[in-house]
Design a protein around this motif. Structure first.
Motif: not given
Length: 371
Positions: A183-185, A180, A187-188, A290-291, A287-288, A283-284
């Motif tokens: 993956a967010h960072h 969680d 992706t950035s 973004s991905r 993130t999804n 957040r998830e």
């Protein structure tokens, strides 16, 4: 560690008192019924077995074997010499303690050896003195010792199995938490690296700024990973206040996409586990997006509280790609569903009518709003 030590000391003291009363009382009864010359043998056997039952140092196998050997020898002696039947009630009490401790703590092979030796002593006593009730009492004491040892052994096995399940669950939780946060960072970082490649081709003078952004994102990812590891060690949930949710949305917008946050609730009144779950669902979901939804132009994040539940909705407007309508139902979303359902809530995720993707979570707070 003091509490188990004190408990063991108290148990030994209690057994010592019981043995100290049982052996003389038995000797008195034998002397009264059989005569003054018959009490000493039973008292010596019972005293030896009870003393072995109080030994706690080392493996319990050898005290148990020694006590059973003394009892078997006493049974054979009563066969050759006209003496009261053995093992006597006091000796049987000591044997029960020895057998119970051995069956409870020894490996399976050693526990079976002690149990089999106890069976041999009981059978021998019944054969030598078939008309006496003493061997029957000894057999009942042996059964009680085996039952007590097996009962505590099974309880310990269940506790170990439960502890192993908890450890496995914690390992899975760690994997989900790291997914969680990291993956967010990551992706950035990937998005900024792609942007840096395009900028370098057209404007080489801006490369330094892009690299600085990547470095900052990497540092944030490292710091976030450390925070998550520390969070898991302390078992403290992540707060989902307005500021934290706004930070998530702002971080998402820094990638060049529009996002809006609608918060119709007061997070400060939520239980910690609800607050943490709301934060992780948002957040998830971001993130999804973004991905897996790079063509999304806007994302709407809504958090509202109605009656005894908090509702979280995250919607984007990305066009549906043919054959990829379920692409975003990945590992992280499965973890979010498990977390939400563990709190008694529900989570749904899927394509919206026309275009876009929607995630909706309903999480009970355990309290009803006051009118």
């Amino acid at each position: 560690m003091r509490s188990p030590l004190r408990l063991a000391t108290a148990v030994d003291a209690g057994l010592g008192v019981v043995f100290a009363v049982a052996v003389p009382f038995q000797a008195y009864q034998v002397a009264d019924v059989w005569g003054a010359g018959y009490w000493w043998f039973g008292a010596a056997v019972a005293g030896s077995v009870c003393a072995l039952a109080l030994v706690r140092r080392g493996s319990p196998l050898w005290p148990a074997v020694a006590g059973l050997a003394v009892a078997m020898l006493a049974v054979l002696v009563t066969r050759l010499v006209h003496l009261p039947a053995e093992p006597s009630p006091a000796a049987s009490l000591g044997l029960a303690v020895l057998v119970a401790r051995a069956v409870r703590t020894l490996p399976a092979r050693g526990a079976c050896v002690v149990g089999g030796a106890g069976t041999a002593v009981v059978v021998a006593a019944l054969l030598v003195s078939p008309r006496s009730p003493v061997p029957v009492l000894g057999g009942l004491a042996w059964l009680a010792g085996v039952a007590a040892g097996l009962g505590t052994r099974l309880q310990a096995a269940r506790r170990r199995a439960a502890a192993e399940r908890v450890r496995r669950a914690e390992r899975l939780e760690l994997a989900r938490e790291l997914h969680d946060v990291v993956a967010h960072h990551i992706t950035s970082i990937v998005l900024q690296a792609q942007a840096a490649r395009l900028v370098t081709a057209k404007h080489p003078d801006r490369t330094a700024g892009c690299l600085a952004g990547i470095e900052t994102a990497g540092s944030e990812a490292l710091n976030a990973t450390r925070r998550v590891v520390g969070l898991l060690r302390d078992a403290a949930p992540v707060a989902a206040g307005h500021e934290r949710l706004a930070e998530l949305v702002e971080g998402f917008e820094s990638h060049g996409r529009r996002a809006r946050l609608r918060l119709d609730a007061e997070p400060s009144g939520w239980p910690p586990e609800v607050s943490s779950t709301v934060y992780r669902v948002v957040r998830e979901s971001l993130t999804n997006v973004s991905r897996h939804a790079r063509h999304a132009r806007t994302v709407a994040v809504g958090v509202a509280q109605h009656d005894a539940a908090v509702t979280v909705e995250v919607e984007d407007d990305a066009p549906q790609a043919p054959g990829r309508r379920h692409r975003r139902a990945g590992y992280g979303l499965i973890g979010m569903r498990e977390r939400v359902e563990a709190l008694g809530g529900t989570l749904t995720a899927g394509p919206r009518p026309g275009s876009g993707w929607a995630v909706r979570a309903t999480i009970p707070t355990g309290e009803r709003e006051r009118p």
